[in-house]
Scaffold this motif. Structure first.
Motif, mmCIF file in Angstrom:
data_model
loop_
_atom_site.group_PDB
_atom_site.id
_atom_site.type_symbol
_atom_site.label_atom_id
_atom_site.label_comp_id
_atom_site.label_asym_id
_atom_site.label_seq_id
_atom_site.Cartn_x
_atom_site.Cartn_y
_atom_site.Cartn_z
ATOM 1 N N TYR A 272 0.810 -1.117 -0.020
ATOM 2 C CA TYR A 272 0.061 -0.005 -0.043
ATOM 3 C C TYR A 272 0.986 1.049 0.018
ATOM 4 O O TYR A 272 2.053 1.259 0.517
ATOM 5 C CB TYR A 272 -0.712 0.157 1.133
ATOM 6 C CG TYR A 272 -1.973 -1.311 1.119
ATOM 7 C CD1 TYR A 272 -2.320 -1.789 -0.026
ATOM 8 C CD2 TYR A 272 -2.430 -1.360 2.426
ATOM 9 C CE1 TYR A 272 -3.311 -2.668 0.103
ATOM 10 C CE2 TYR A 272 -3.485 -2.535 2.303
ATOM 11 C CZ TYR A 272 -3.915 -3.085 1.199
ATOM 12 O OH TYR A 272 -4.953 -3.966 1.257
ATOM 13 N N ASN A 273 0.577 2.349 -0.598
ATOM 14 C CA ASN A 273 1.261 3.681 -0.517
ATOM 15 C C ASN A 273 0.988 4.136 0.588
ATOM 16 O O ASN A 273 -0.003 3.950 1.360
ATOM 17 C CB ASN A 273 0.948 4.530 -1.902
ATOM 18 C CG ASN A 273 -0.587 4.743 -1.932
ATOM 19 O OD1 ASN A 273 -1.322 5.024 -0.796
ATOM 20 N ND2 ASN A 273 -1.335 4.476 -2.979
ATOM 21 N N HIS A 274 1.942 5.381 0.835
ATOM 22 C CA HIS A 274 1.965 5.939 2.131
ATOM 23 C C HIS A 274 0.628 6.766 2.444
ATOM 24 O O HIS A 274 0.011 6.709 3.508
ATOM 25 C CB HIS A 274 3.418 7.118 2.033
ATOM 26 C CG HIS A 274 4.443 6.351 1.987
ATOM 27 N ND1 HIS A 274 5.017 5.448 2.738
ATOM 28 C CD2 HIS A 274 5.680 6.542 0.971
ATOM 29 C CE1 HIS A 274 6.165 4.843 2.540
ATOM 30 N NE2 HIS A 274 6.471 5.621 1.649
ATOM 31 N N PHE A 275 0.105 7.286 1.311
ATOM 32 C CA PHE A 275 -1.095 8.175 1.648
ATOM 33 C C PHE A 275 -2.287 7.171 2.056
ATOM 34 O O PHE A 275 -2.901 7.610 3.114
ATOM 35 C CB PHE A 275 -1.488 8.682 0.052
ATOM 36 C CG PHE A 275 -2.823 9.423 0.385
ATOM 37 C CD1 PHE A 275 -3.015 10.940 0.474
ATOM 38 C CD2 PHE A 275 -3.938 9.082 -0.335
ATOM 39 C CE1 PHE A 275 -3.893 11.533 0.974
ATOM 40 C CE2 PHE A 275 -5.160 9.564 -0.043
ATOM 41 C CZ PHE A 275 -4.961 11.056 0.341
ATOM 42 N N ARG A 276 -2.273 6.076 1.307
ATOM 43 C CA ARG A 276 -3.417 4.901 1.977
ATOM 44 C C ARG A 276 -3.186 4.628 3.305
ATOM 45 O O ARG A 276 -4.153 4.511 4.050
ATOM 46 C CB ARG A 276 -3.521 3.980 0.988
ATOM 47 C CG ARG A 276 -4.661 2.843 1.388
ATOM 48 C CD ARG A 276 -4.606 1.720 0.383
ATOM 49 N NE ARG A 276 -5.879 0.739 0.649
ATOM 50 C CZ ARG A 276 -6.228 -0.205 0.114
ATOM 51 N NH1 ARG A 276 -5.680 -0.528 -1.133
ATOM 52 N NH2 ARG A 276 -7.135 -0.993 0.510
ATOM 53 N N ILE A 277 -2.045 4.354 3.611
ATOM 54 C CA ILE A 277 -1.590 3.723 4.934
ATOM 55 C C ILE A 277 -2.062 4.908 5.983
ATOM 56 O O ILE A 277 -2.492 4.636 7.074
ATOM 57 C CB ILE A 277 -0.207 3.515 5.086
ATOM 58 C CG1 ILE A 277 0.215 2.197 4.323
ATOM 59 C CG2 ILE A 277 0.205 3.257 6.577
ATOM 60 C CD1 ILE A 277 1.533 1.736 4.199
ATOM 61 N N ILE A 278 -1.779 6.249 5.684
ATOM 62 C CA ILE A 278 -1.702 7.236 6.642
ATOM 63 C C ILE A 278 -3.119 7.522 6.619
ATOM 64 O O ILE A 278 -3.892 7.440 7.957
ATOM 65 C CB ILE A 278 -1.346 8.758 6.191
ATOM 66 C CG1 ILE A 278 0.184 8.292 6.264
ATOM 67 C CG2 ILE A 278 -1.555 9.830 7.210
ATOM 68 C CD1 ILE A 278 1.075 9.521 5.672
ATOM 69 N N THR A 279 -4.209 7.475 5.759
ATOM 70 C CA THR A 279 -5.327 7.911 5.853
ATOM 71 C C THR A 279 -6.361 6.905 6.223
ATOM 72 O O THR A 279 -7.541 7.115 6.861
ATOM 73 C CB THR A 279 -5.931 8.462 4.359
ATOM 74 O OG1 THR A 279 -5.867 7.588 3.360
ATOM 75 C CG2 THR A 279 -5.460 9.895 3.859
ATOM 76 N N LYS A 280 -6.059 5.469 5.840
ATOM 77 C CA LYS A 280 -6.885 4.662 6.227
ATOM 78 C C LYS A 280 -6.605 3.558 7.495
ATOM 79 O O LYS A 280 -7.227 3.091 8.091
ATOM 80 C CB LYS A 280 -6.898 3.558 4.779
ATOM 81 C CG LYS A 280 -7.430 4.026 3.524
ATOM 82 C CD LYS A 280 -8.746 4.454 3.756
ATOM 83 C CE LYS A 280 -9.307 4.868 2.290
ATOM 84 N NZ LYS A 280 -10.904 5.113 2.058
ATOM 85 N N HIS A 281 -5.254 3.693 7.963
ATOM 86 C CA HIS A 281 -4.828 2.955 9.058
ATOM 87 C C HIS A 281 -4.273 3.673 10.124
ATOM 88 O O HIS A 281 -4.682 3.314 11.183
ATOM 89 C CB HIS A 281 -3.814 1.901 8.491
ATOM 90 C CG HIS A 281 -4.238 1.067 7.353
ATOM 91 N ND1 HIS A 281 -5.082 -0.116 7.544
ATOM 92 C CD2 HIS A 281 -3.984 1.064 6.051
ATOM 93 C CE1 HIS A 281 -5.415 -0.616 6.228
ATOM 94 N NE2 HIS A 281 -4.723 0.041 5.493
ATOM 95 N N VAL A 282 -3.704 4.463 10.067
ATOM 96 C CA VAL A 282 -3.054 5.533 10.892
ATOM 97 C C VAL A 282 -4.005 6.438 11.592
ATOM 98 O O VAL A 282 -4.149 6.367 12.911
ATOM 99 C CB VAL A 282 -1.578 6.161 10.376
ATOM 100 C CG1 VAL A 282 -0.953 6.978 11.583
ATOM 101 C CG2 VAL A 282 -0.871 5.062 10.109
ATOM 102 N N LEU A 283 -4.614 7.540 10.794
ATOM 103 C CA LEU A 283 -5.320 8.546 11.226
ATOM 104 C C LEU A 283 -6.515 8.008 11.942
ATOM 105 O O LEU A 283 -6.816 8.704 12.955
ATOM 106 C CB LEU A 283 -5.654 9.572 10.287
ATOM 107 C CG LEU A 283 -4.261 10.485 9.839
ATOM 108 C CD1 LEU A 283 -4.876 11.353 8.510
ATOM 109 C CD2 LEU A 283 -3.804 11.233 11.026
ATOM 110 N N PRO A 284 -7.326 7.212 11.507
ATOM 111 C CA PRO A 284 -8.659 6.784 12.271
ATOM 112 C C PRO A 284 -8.335 6.316 13.603
ATOM 113 O O PRO A 284 -9.285 6.482 14.456
ATOM 114 C CB PRO A 284 -9.013 5.720 11.222
ATOM 115 C CG PRO A 284 -8.597 5.861 10.069
ATOM 116 C CD PRO A 284 -7.185 6.557 10.111
ATOM 117 N N ASN A 285 -6.970 5.577 13.723
ATOM 118 C CA ASN A 285 -6.748 5.264 15.137
ATOM 119 C C ASN A 285 -6.079 6.117 16.116
ATOM 120 O O ASN A 285 -5.589 6.008 17.071
ATOM 121 C CB ASN A 285 -5.849 3.962 15.068
ATOM 122 C CG ASN A 285 -6.778 2.897 14.480
ATOM 123 O OD1 ASN A 285 -7.640 2.354 14.933
ATOM 124 N ND2 ASN A 285 -6.363 2.545 13.206
#
Length: 370
Positions: A272-285
């Protein structure tokens, strides 16, 4: 399984919030204030733009003051839509005159304007042709001469204080909403980038955060306001640009700990690209603390705007702002008319306190360790 757990945690947080009496009370108070802000011009006795109908002869009157008000219509035709009136008020061109007595003559109306003290006003004659054709004297009396009661009294310009207070809620809510939105966009973006990538990017963003943080908030807002010019939208931008640093620091700290989690490592392994990891996995938590900060920033934005308006570089006259209302009337405290400054002060205090209490309730509800 993760989604079910997330839903259960959300429900648990909601249950905790509902058990907090002051948090729930503050929430409904804020909802009512937001409802009033939207329908301010509908609810205000003076629905003109900025509630700016001045009657100098009845200035600084106490709460509950009543007077006969004569409305002299004009020939101007208003083409305002309901939405335009709801958002910006009525473009009123009619003339309102506070009067003590009146009597009809054959083709005219003789009035005695309202005056204070023992001096009596000089009688004036108004031709009945100023009123719409075809109206009988009784119809003119019923439609254009009415008793007006000012529930909270009038300010030093003779404007309805209640109407100015209701429309002033819009300024407070607008500044809070826009300032928090700007601070969230900047703070979450820069904080997540600094925490996720680290290295020189983190050093550069942290340097920017520390420099911004070291400047006194009010001084920075004044500098930005003077650079952009005095005005309504300039204050929004100025306040928003000074409130993002706290959001950025909190988000950075959250991201630094969350990016070490196994599910983030798994996402990287899947390509996964960095943008998807940040927006989908990191920020929501990592946004639970941000919600609490947003409530505090909303309250801080209201206070900053009130302070700027008090200093004369916030919302400009004749715009209704609680801070400007205090500025106009603080000298009346020693004249026995303290309510002119106390009423808008209570408005600021109650709204700020509501946001702070709700923020405390959200903090307790979202506390995982609780």
């Amino acid at each position: 399984m993760q989604k079910i757990k997330s839903n259960s945690l959300s429900k648990l947080a909601l249950q905790r919030f509902k058990k907090n009496f002051w948090g729930v009370l503050s929430f409904w108070f804020i909802v009512i204030c937001a409802f009033i802000a939207v329908l301010a011009y509908v609810l205000a006795p003076d629905g003109s733009k900025n509630a700016n109908q001045m009657h100098v002869s009845i200035h600084s009157k106490g709460p509950g003051f009543s007077v006969k008000m004569l409305t002299i219509p004009t020939d101007a035709v208003s083409n305002q839509s309901f939405l335009d009136k709801l958002l910006f008020g009525t473009k009123n061109t009619d003339t309102e005159v506070p009067i003590e007595t009146y009597r009809f003559k054959e083709a005219s109306l003789e009035i005695t304007p309202y005056t204070e003290g023992e001096l009596k006003g000089i009688s004036k004659t108004i031709e009945l042709t100023r009123f719409p054709n075809g109206l009988e004297k009784q119809q003119i009396e019923e439609k254009f001469i009415k008793n007006r009661t000012f529930i909270l009294g009038t300010d030093k310009y003779g404007r309805d204080l209640l109407s100015r207070m209701l429309i002033g809620i819009r300024i407070s809510f607008s500044i809070g909403f826009v300032a928090v939105l700007i601070s969230l966009l900047l703070g979450i973006s820069l904080g997540s980038i600094a925490g996720y990538f680290g290295g020189k990017v983190d050093v550069l963003i942290m340097w920017l955060i520390n420099v911004t943080w070291s400047i006194p908030t009010l001084l920075l807002v004044i500098a930005i306001t003077l650079a952009l010019g005095k005005g309504f939208w300039q204050v929004f931008i100025a306040v928003g640009l000074t409130m993002w640093v706290e959001v950025a620091r909190v988000v950075r700290g959250q991201v630094l700990s969350i990016k070490q989690m196994q599910y983030v490592t798994a996402a990287k392994a899947l390509g996964y690209n960095h943008f998807r990891i940040i927006t989908k996995h990191v920020l929501p938590n990592s946004l639970a603390p941000v919600i609490v900060i947003s409530a505090a920033n909303f309250a801080a934005a209201i206070l900053i705007e009130s302070g700027l308006s008090f200093l004369g570089i916030g919302a400009q006259p004749p715009m209704a702002s609680w801070g400007a209302m205090i500025k106009d009337h603080y000298s009346y405290i020693i004249l026995g008319k303290a309510y002119l400054a106390v009423i808008p002060g209570l408005g600021i205090m109650s709204l700020v306190m509501a946001f702070m209490l709700m923020g405390n309730a959200l903090r307790d509800a979202l506390d995982v360790k609780g």
